[in-house]
Design a protein around this motif. Sequence first.
Motif, short mmCIF file in Angstrom:
data_model
loop_
_atom_site.label_atom_id
_atom_site.label_comp_id
_atom_site.label_asym_id
_atom_site.label_seq_id
_atom_site.Cartn_x
_atom_site.Cartn_y
_atom_site.Cartn_z
N PRO A 36 -1.93 63.78 -83.87
CA PRO A 36 -2.66 62.55 -83.51
C PRO A 36 -3.28 62.60 -82.11
CG PRO A 36 -0.66 61.98 -84.67
CD PRO A 36 -0.59 63.47 -84.44
N ASP A 37 -2.62 63.29 -81.16
CA ASP A 37 -3.17 63.38 -79.81
C ASP A 37 -3.86 64.72 -79.55
OD1 ASP A 37 -0.92 64.95 -79.86
OD2 ASP A 37 -0.05 64.15 -78.01
N GLY A 38 -4.08 65.50 -80.61
CA GLY A 38 -4.76 66.78 -80.48
C GLY A 38 -6.27 66.63 -80.47
N SER A 39 -6.97 67.75 -80.31
CA SER A 39 -8.42 67.71 -80.18
C SER A 39 -9.13 67.21 -81.44
CB SER A 39 -8.95 69.11 -79.81
OG SER A 39 -8.59 70.07 -80.79
N TYR A 40 -8.46 67.34 -82.60
CA TYR A 40 -9.06 66.86 -83.85
C TYR A 40 -8.64 65.43 -84.20
CZ TYR A 40 -10.85 71.53 -84.87
OH TYR A 40 -11.54 72.72 -84.83
N ARG A 41 -7.77 64.83 -83.35
CA ARG A 41 -7.31 63.46 -83.60
C ARG A 41 -6.86 63.29 -85.05
NH1 ARG A 41 -7.21 63.82 -78.91
NH2 ARG A 41 -8.20 62.50 -77.35
N TRP A 42 -5.92 64.14 -85.44
CA TRP A 42 -5.49 64.22 -86.84
C TRP A 42 -4.42 63.15 -87.11
CZ3 TRP A 42 -7.87 65.67 -90.82
CH2 TRP A 42 -7.22 66.04 -92.01
N THR A 43 -4.86 61.97 -87.51
CA THR A 43 -3.98 60.84 -87.75
C THR A 43 -3.47 60.84 -89.19
OG1 THR A 43 -5.82 59.43 -88.45
CG2 THR A 43 -5.29 59.47 -86.09
N ARG A 44 -2.49 59.99 -89.45
CA ARG A 44 -1.98 59.88 -90.82
C ARG A 44 -3.04 59.36 -91.77
NH1 ARG A 44 2.94 60.80 -92.14
NH2 ARG A 44 2.87 59.44 -93.98
N THR A 45 -3.91 58.51 -91.28
CA THR A 45 -5.00 58.02 -92.13
C THR A 45 -5.90 59.17 -92.57
OG1 THR A 45 -5.00 55.85 -91.06
CG2 THR A 45 -7.01 56.50 -92.23
N ARG A 46 -6.25 60.02 -91.62
CA ARG A 46 -7.09 61.16 -91.94
C ARG A 46 -6.35 62.15 -92.84
NH1 ARG A 46 -10.52 62.55 -86.35
NH2 ARG A 46 -11.70 60.57 -86.35
N TYR A 47 -5.07 62.32 -92.58
CA TYR A 47 -4.26 63.23 -93.41
C TYR A 47 -4.23 62.79 -94.86
CZ TYR A 47 0.10 65.22 -95.32
OH TYR A 47 1.04 65.84 -96.12
N TRP A 48 -3.97 61.51 -95.11
CA TRP A 48 -3.90 61.03 -96.49
C TRP A 48 -5.27 61.00 -97.16
CZ3 TRP A 48 0.11 61.05 -99.48
CH2 TRP A 48 1.37 61.09 -98.88
N GLN A 49 -6.30 60.77 -96.36
CA GLN A 49 -7.65 60.87 -96.91
C GLN A 49 -7.91 62.30 -97.35
OE1 GLN A 49 -10.45 58.28 -97.05
NE2 GLN A 49 -10.80 59.88 -98.56
N LYS A 50 -7.49 63.26 -96.54
CA LYS A 50 -7.68 64.67 -96.85
C LYS A 50 -6.91 65.07 -98.11
CE LYS A 50 -8.68 69.07 -95.98
NZ LYS A 50 -10.05 69.62 -96.07
N LEU A 51 -5.67 64.61 -98.23
CA LEU A 51 -4.89 64.91 -99.43
C LEU A 51 -5.60 64.41 -100.69
CD1 LEU A 51 -1.27 64.03 -98.26
CD2 LEU A 51 -2.10 66.30 -98.86
N ASN A 52 -6.09 63.19 -100.63
CA ASN A 52 -6.76 62.63 -101.81
C ASN A 52 -8.11 63.29 -102.07
OD1 ASN A 52 -4.80 60.77 -102.75
ND2 ASN A 52 -5.35 59.34 -101.12
N ARG A 53 -8.79 63.72 -101.00
CA ARG A 53 -10.02 64.48 -101.18
C ARG A 53 -9.73 65.81 -101.88
NH1 ARG A 53 -14.44 61.24 -100.18
NH2 ARG A 53 -14.73 60.66 -98.00
N THR A 54 -8.66 66.46 -101.49
CA THR A 54 -8.27 67.73 -102.12
C THR A 54 -7.90 67.50 -103.57
OG1 THR A 54 -7.47 68.55 -99.99
CG2 THR A 54 -6.73 69.72 -101.96
N ALA A 55 -7.17 66.42 -103.84
CA ALA A 55 -6.82 66.08 -105.22
C ALA A 55 -8.07 65.82 -106.05
CB ALA A 55 -5.92 64.84 -105.23
#
Length: 313
Positions: A36-55
């Motif tokens: 979440p505090d990294g350069s990509y700002r990888w939050t849980r919202t983005r993570y779950w969006q990514k999971l569903n995009r992959t699905a």
Amino acid sequence: MIITLLASLFVFVQLNCENLFDCSHDKGKNDTEFLPDGSYRWTRTRYWQKLNRTAQTLLSCAHTEEQFIPDMALLCEVENDTVMRDLTRRSLLRGAHYEYVMTDSPDERGIDVALVYSPLSFKLLSHHAIRIPTVSGMRPTRDILYVKGVATGGDTLHVVGVHFPSKRGGEQHSQPFREQAARQLCMTVDSICAASPDARIIVAGDFNMYCGEKAMKTLATHGLTDVSAKARGSRGAKGTYRYHGRWGSLDHVLVSTALLPCHDSCYINDAPFLTIDDEKYGGIQPRRNYMGPAYKNGFSDHLPLIATFKMGD
């Protein structure tokens, strides 16, 4: 409720997921960009969006309306067991009831290779990871994933998943590392064939090499045919990856001589939702999740390969 899959057609997908990380730090791994505090700002919202995009991507690779999920998918750039559990149990893919196996590699970023499969069309017998020894200047890389099971029609099927070293540092610098990975892959295939000369083998993954490169040609001398060499999409994709307006396939599906007669087709899924217009070079390009550090809320920088087989013939 799961409907019965078609008995004769076995659908295999290969996909580089583009940085499918969770939001937690794995000790000893360089994954801080995807926090979440990294350069990509990888939050849980983005993570779950990514999971569903992959699905969504995998579900779109179903071959027919009756066969609503692929039988099997080889996934690259997945971080760990948490990611795979969330993908198969908690994302839009949960209704498919997929099982999975994966590597636990020494890759510095912590990315691995996983195989998801439907237990209705593949019975797992065994699996293990194969370490790729490093050569001078080579960083630890992804293990080779070996899986053995019984597929639709009662055929024993061997699946070998790879994600070869990238071209980081330049083509000339990194080429020996991919050649080393290819040597280990050839040894793996040779050992399978030594134990079972008529083995039906699928080798798939992100090779970080195009068809004409030396190490790819070497694989052909070990009884493997690249059935994805001429794969194309229905909307203009001429490869699974696009760089500076040029299509190319870093992703490949290869099969052994014994499996080749069962091969039915191989093509690229370039469905409209997986692509965007390439405003600079024209045509289309994969709808990626990031462009540098800029979040694009996409799917992947690679398009999926779909290979179909008539098993039991």
